[in-house]
Design an enzyme around this catalytic site. Structure first.
Site, short mmCIF file in Angstrom:
data_model
loop_
_atom_site.label_atom_id
_atom_site.label_comp_id
_atom_site.label_asym_id
_atom_site.label_seq_id
_atom_site.Cartn_x
_atom_site.Cartn_y
_atom_site.Cartn_z
N ASP A 13 1.27 -19.40 -47.74
CA ASP A 13 1.39 -21.01 -47.59
C ASP A 13 1.09 -21.44 -49.07
O ASP A 13 0.26 -20.76 -49.88
CB ASP A 13 0.48 -21.36 -46.64
CG ASP A 13 0.80 -20.97 -45.13
OD1 ASP A 13 1.85 -20.44 -45.02
OD2 ASP A 13 0.17 -21.79 -44.29
N HIS B 259 6.43 -26.32 -45.14
CA HIS B 259 5.09 -26.58 -44.91
C HIS B 259 4.62 -28.13 -45.30
O HIS B 259 3.48 -28.30 -45.57
CB HIS B 259 4.23 -25.60 -45.99
CG HIS B 259 2.62 -25.26 -45.61
ND1 HIS B 259 2.22 -25.14 -44.27
CD2 HIS B 259 1.58 -25.11 -46.27
CE1 HIS B 259 0.93 -24.99 -44.27
NE2 HIS B 259 0.45 -24.97 -45.49
N HIS C 23 -2.05 -16.89 -48.95
CA HIS C 23 -1.87 -18.30 -49.78
C HIS C 23 -1.18 -17.73 -51.18
O HIS C 23 -1.66 -16.67 -51.77
CB HIS C 23 -3.05 -19.09 -49.75
CG HIS C 23 -3.21 -19.57 -48.68
ND1 HIS C 23 -4.29 -18.83 -47.69
CD2 HIS C 23 -3.05 -20.71 -48.12
CE1 HIS C 23 -4.34 -19.53 -46.71
NE2 HIS C 23 -3.84 -20.60 -46.73
N HIS D 83 1.39 -31.59 -47.53
CA HIS D 83 0.24 -30.88 -47.04
C HIS D 83 -0.94 -31.77 -46.68
O HIS D 83 -1.98 -31.59 -46.69
CB HIS D 83 -0.55 -29.83 -47.94
CG HIS D 83 -1.00 -28.63 -47.44
ND1 HIS D 83 -2.36 -28.88 -46.72
CD2 HIS D 83 -0.66 -27.42 -47.24
CE1 HIS D 83 -2.76 -27.72 -46.29
NE2 HIS D 83 -1.64 -26.54 -46.39
#
Length: 303
Positions: free
Chosen positions: A87, A138, A231, A142
């Protein structure tokens, strides 16, 4: 080896950008796509992992899946497919390092970049696609999308898709920021033709920022058949990645993209017909010529 410095490129003119609705207008993406997780975020992410132990494997990753697969079935089928997912970002140097490790190891993974950051890294997104990796969505900034109305949520998802498609990606999976979602958000994602996804094992790389601890966590918590959350923004994650892959391989993991993982799991979830006298239903309509045993109802006329 030197890490290539990607020159930011303008977002491609494949589809025009649209102005954000009011609820999304003030959302700002994190610098370098590097998200700082709060204690509250940590609790949310821990809850997701806890719940996944109580649910079947499919529903813990895809909250609105209609079917599920229980652990006994996975055991019976020796389910060993693993999906590495990353991510956030792209980070100006680390995300490229993550991609290089994946390519060197021959592991196909799924990457969920933040749309507003990704628009400056078209070459990197293209290179992920060229390496056989999957690109997911995503969100644009964010942000915690639950704070936005449906129009704002739709903008965050649709604008990210527009950016990623302009670089040759075809996102079909949406991972809500922080794993926070509402039923309304799942519906918006579905209307945008996206499946919403979470994970089953959090490597906690965002918390420990220590390569040895990440690898140790994989040793103790990382069984086969899981979806791993990592990540693309921490140097320690890129550093740990070769050992993480080696540990999971030693446990018997076969690496696939998250879409493949879901598709293969869904076939296990389909009810099996055990009566030998009954033909097994095909998931897709099969033409009579392709399937010589197909029974064509009398009312159907052949062309």
């Amino acid at each position: 080896s030197a890490v290539s410095a990607l020159a930011p490129i303008g977002s491609a003119a494949a589809a025009p950008a649209v102005p954000p609705p009011l609820s999304a207008a003030n959302a700002v993406a994190p610098v370098d796509g590097l998200v700082i997780y709060t204690e509250e975020d940590a609790r949310t992410m821990a809850d997701i992992e806890q719940h996944s132990r109580r649910k079947g494997r499919l529903r813990s990753v895809m909250p609105n899946a209609r079917l599920d697969v229980m652990p006994a079935t996975l055991k019976l089928e020796n389910w060993n497919l693993c999906a590495l997912t990353f991510d956030d970002g792209p980070h100006r140097t680390v995300t490229r390092q993550v991609l290089d490790v994946l390519n060197k190891e021959g592991v196909r993974a799924t990457y969920f970049p933040v749309g507003k950051i990704a628009q400056n890294y078209g070459d990197l997104i293209r290179d992920f696609v060229a390496g056989g990796h999957e690109i997911g969505n995503h969100s644009l900034t964010h942000s915690d999308l639950r704070a936005m109305d449906a129009e704002g949520q739709r903008y965050e998802i649709a604008e990210t898709n527009r950016i990623l498609r302009s670089f040759g990606a075809n996102p079909v999976l949406f991972r809500p920021p922080y794993g926070r979602y509402s039923n309304e958000m799942l519906n918006v994602a579905r209307e945008e033709r996206m499946g919403s996804v979470l994970w089953t094992v959090d490597t906690r790389d965002w918390k420990v920022r220590d390569a040895d601890k990440i690898v140790q966590h994989i040793k103790t918590a990382g069984g086969t058949g899981n979806v791993f959350l990592m990540h693309s923004t921490y140097p320690t994650t890129a550093l740990a990645l070769p050992r993480v892959i080696a540990e999971l391989r030693a446990k018997g993991c076969e690496f696939v993209t998250l879409s493949e993982w879901l598709e293969r799991l869904q076939t296990l979830a389909l009810p099996k017909i055990v009566n030998a006298g009954m033909p097994t239903p095909s998931p897709m309509p099969v033409s009579a010529t392709a399937n010589p045993t197909a029974v064509v109802p009398a009312s159907v006329t052949r062309n």
